[in-house]
Design a protein around this motif. Structure first.
Motif, PDB file in Angstrom:
ATOM      1  N   LYS A 193      -0.278   2.858   5.138  1.00 46.63           N
ATOM      2  CA  LYS A 193       0.599   2.709   3.967  1.00 46.63           C
ATOM      3  C   LYS A 193       1.848   1.941   4.386  1.00 46.63           C
ATOM      4  O   LYS A 193       2.267   1.991   5.540  1.00 46.63           O
ATOM      5  CB  LYS A 193       0.939   4.057   3.361  1.00 46.63           C
ATOM      6  CG  LYS A 193       1.803   4.945   4.199  1.00 46.63           C
ATOM      7  CD  LYS A 193       2.067   6.235   3.457  1.00 46.63           C
ATOM      8  CE  LYS A 193       2.899   7.164   4.303  1.00 46.63           C
ATOM      9  NZ  LYS A 193       3.154   8.416   3.635  1.00 46.63           N
ATOM     10  N   ARG A 217     -11.327  -1.465  -9.577  1.00 47.53           N
ATOM     11  CA  ARG A 217     -10.561  -1.390  -8.328  1.00 47.53           C
ATOM     12  C   ARG A 217     -10.131  -2.801  -7.930  1.00 47.53           C
ATOM     13  O   ARG A 217     -10.575  -3.789  -8.499  1.00 47.53           O
ATOM     14  CB  ARG A 217     -11.406  -0.762  -7.219  1.00 47.53           C
ATOM     15  CG  ARG A 217     -11.792   0.669  -7.545  1.00 47.53           C
ATOM     16  CD  ARG A 217     -12.543   1.304  -6.440  1.00 47.53           C
ATOM     17  NE  ARG A 217     -11.559   1.932  -5.557  1.00 47.53           N
ATOM     18  CZ  ARG A 217     -11.835   2.350  -4.336  1.00 47.53           C
ATOM     19  NH1 ARG A 217     -13.027   2.203  -3.834  1.00 47.53           N
ATOM     20  NH2 ARG A 217     -10.895   2.922  -3.606  1.00 47.53           N
ATOM     21  N   ILE A 246      -0.629   4.345   0.056  1.00 49.89           N
ATOM     22  CA  ILE A 246      -1.424   5.372   0.739  1.00 49.89           C
ATOM     23  C   ILE A 246      -2.136   4.725   1.924  1.00 49.89           C
ATOM     24  O   ILE A 246      -2.261   3.504   1.984  1.00 49.89           O
ATOM     25  CB  ILE A 246      -2.489   6.023  -0.182  1.00 49.89           C
ATOM     26  CG1 ILE A 246      -3.514   4.984  -0.620  1.00 49.89           C
ATOM     27  CG2 ILE A 246      -1.873   6.714  -1.376  1.00 49.89           C
ATOM     28  CD1 ILE A 246      -4.856   5.572  -0.952  1.00 49.89           C
ATOM     29  N   ASP A 247      -2.605   5.531   2.853  1.00 49.50           N
ATOM     30  CA  ASP A 247      -3.456   5.032   3.931  1.00 49.50           C
ATOM     31  C   ASP A 247      -4.867   4.858   3.372  1.00 49.50           C
ATOM     32  O   ASP A 247      -5.436   5.809   2.845  1.00 49.50           O
ATOM     33  CB  ASP A 247      -3.509   6.026   5.097  1.00 49.50           C
ATOM     34  CG  ASP A 247      -2.214   6.075   5.886  1.00 49.50           C
ATOM     35  OD1 ASP A 247      -1.479   5.069   5.878  1.00 49.50           O
ATOM     36  OD2 ASP A 247      -1.955   7.099   6.517  1.00 49.50           O
ATOM     37  N   PRO A 248      -5.443   3.657   3.478  1.00 51.64           N
ATOM     38  CA  PRO A 248      -6.811   3.480   2.980  1.00 51.64           C
ATOM     39  C   PRO A 248      -7.829   4.163   3.890  1.00 51.64           C
ATOM     40  O   PRO A 248      -7.556   4.398   5.074  1.00 51.64           O
ATOM     41  CB  PRO A 248      -7.006   1.960   2.987  1.00 51.64           C
ATOM     42  CG  PRO A 248      -6.024   1.449   3.958  1.00 51.64           C
ATOM     43  CD  PRO A 248      -4.875   2.416   3.975  1.00 51.64           C
ATOM     44  N   ASP A 249      -8.985   4.474   3.358  1.00 51.76           N
ATOM     45  CA  ASP A 249     -10.067   5.070   4.132  1.00 51.76           C
ATOM     46  C   ASP A 249     -10.549   4.034   5.156  1.00 51.76           C
ATOM     47  O   ASP A 249     -10.993   2.942   4.772  1.00 51.76           O
ATOM     48  CB  ASP A 249     -11.213   5.465   3.196  1.00 51.76           C
ATOM     49  CG  ASP A 249     -12.323   6.217   3.879  1.00 51.76           C
ATOM     50  OD1 ASP A 249     -12.388   6.205   5.130  1.00 51.76           O
ATOM     51  OD2 ASP A 249     -13.132   6.835   3.168  1.00 51.76           O
ATOM     52  N   GLU A 278      -3.554   3.102  -8.529  1.00 50.99           N
ATOM     53  CA  GLU A 278      -2.566   4.126  -8.171  1.00 50.99           C
ATOM     54  C   GLU A 278      -2.177   4.058  -6.687  1.00 50.99           C
ATOM     55  O   GLU A 278      -1.207   4.675  -6.277  1.00 50.99           O
ATOM     56  CB  GLU A 278      -3.117   5.529  -8.474  1.00 50.99           C
ATOM     57  CG  GLU A 278      -3.417   5.780  -9.927  1.00 50.99           C
ATOM     58  CD  GLU A 278      -4.763   5.207 -10.374  1.00 50.99           C
ATOM     59  OE1 GLU A 278      -5.682   5.086  -9.547  1.00 50.99           O
ATOM     60  OE2 GLU A 278      -4.883   4.864 -11.556  1.00 50.99           O
ATOM     61  N   SER A 279      -2.926   3.321  -5.888  1.00 54.30           N
ATOM     62  CA  SER A 279      -2.667   3.218  -4.454  1.00 54.30           C
ATOM     63  C   SER A 279      -1.811   2.013  -4.091  1.00 54.30           C
ATOM     64  O   SER A 279      -1.543   1.769  -2.914  1.00 54.30           O
ATOM     65  CB  SER A 279      -3.997   3.106  -3.690  1.00 54.30           C
ATOM     66  OG  SER A 279      -4.841   4.172  -4.019  1.00 54.30           O
ATOM     67  N   LEU A 280      -1.391   1.266  -5.102  1.00 50.59           N
ATOM     68  CA  LEU A 280      -0.643   0.028  -4.870  1.00 50.59           C
ATOM     69  C   LEU A 280       0.668  -0.001  -5.642  1.00 50.59           C
ATOM     70  O   LEU A 280       0.805   0.651  -6.668  1.00 50.59           O
ATOM     71  CB  LEU A 280      -1.491  -1.173  -5.313  1.00 50.59           C
ATOM     72  CG  LEU A 280      -2.832  -1.344  -4.610  1.00 50.59           C
ATOM     73  CD1 LEU A 280      -3.676  -2.377  -5.351  1.00 50.59           C
ATOM     74  CD2 LEU A 280      -2.634  -1.742  -3.169  1.00 50.59           C
ATOM     75  N   LEU A 304      -9.022  -0.865  -3.188  1.00 49.53           N
ATOM     76  CA  LEU A 304      -8.086   0.205  -3.534  1.00 49.53           C
ATOM     77  C   LEU A 304      -7.961   0.369  -5.040  1.00 49.53           C
ATOM     78  O   LEU A 304      -8.158  -0.586  -5.800  1.00 49.53           O
ATOM     79  CB  LEU A 304      -6.702  -0.068  -2.941  1.00 49.53           C
ATOM     80  CG  LEU A 304      -6.597   0.006  -1.425  1.00 49.53           C
ATOM     81  CD1 LEU A 304      -5.289  -0.605  -0.967  1.00 49.53           C
ATOM     82  CD2 LEU A 304      -6.707   1.429  -0.954  1.00 49.53           C
ATOM     83  N   ASP A 305      -7.574   1.563  -5.462  1.00 55.09           N
ATOM     84  CA  ASP A 305      -7.300   1.845  -6.868  1.00 55.09           C
ATOM     85  C   ASP A 305      -5.898   1.393  -7.221  1.00 55.09           C
ATOM     86  O   ASP A 305      -5.033   1.230  -6.352  1.00 55.09           O
ATOM     87  CB  ASP A 305      -7.396   3.359  -7.139  1.00 55.09           C
ATOM     88  CG  ASP A 305      -8.815   3.864  -7.006  1.00 55.09           C
ATOM     89  OD1 ASP A 305      -9.742   3.165  -7.421  1.00 55.09           O
ATOM     90  OD2 ASP A 305      -8.984   4.980  -6.484  1.00 55.09           O
ATOM     91  N   LEU A 336       0.847  -1.189   0.000  1.00 58.67           N
ATOM     92  CA  LEU A 336       0.000   0.000   0.000  1.00 58.67           C
ATOM     93  C   LEU A 336       0.880   1.235   0.000  1.00 58.67           C
ATOM     94  O   LEU A 336       1.817   1.330   0.796  1.00 58.67           O
ATOM     95  CB  LEU A 336      -0.887   0.025   1.243  1.00 58.67           C
ATOM     96  CG  LEU A 336      -2.159  -0.824   1.232  1.00 58.67           C
ATOM     97  CD1 LEU A 336      -1.854  -2.294   1.090  1.00 58.67           C
ATOM     98  CD2 LEU A 336      -2.960  -0.569   2.476  1.00 58.67           C
TER      99      LEU A 336
END
Length: 80
Positions: free
Chosen positions: A39, A53, A15-18, A74-76, A71-72, A13
């Protein structure tokens, strides 16, 4: 549909996921102190969702499943 990652591929990851979308694997065991999904954590692609996703299975250091997060791309980041 052209995707960057394949099913069961290991990812990190970036980013930090919601927290609203984090689904814990065993919520009854984790009621008091669920681990925070942040993340840098490692997981693997569980399912590629119809909207493009990824449903990512988050793993702990021992390789046990602790949560699932959508996640998208771009987030991985791929790991190998």
């Amino acid at each position: 549909m052209q995707t960057k990652f394949k099913r069961h591929q290991k990812v990190k990851l970036i980013i930090d996921p919601d927290p609203e979308y984090v689904e814990y694997h065993n919520p009854e065991e984790e009621l008091e102190n669920p681990p925070k999904i942040t993340k840098g954590m490692v997981g693997k692609i569980n399912i590629i969702l119809p909207n493009g996703r990824y449903h990512v299975e988050i793993l702990d250091k021992k390789g046990n499943t602790i949560a699932y997060v959508p996640l998208d791309e771009e987030s991985l980041e791929a790991i190998d």
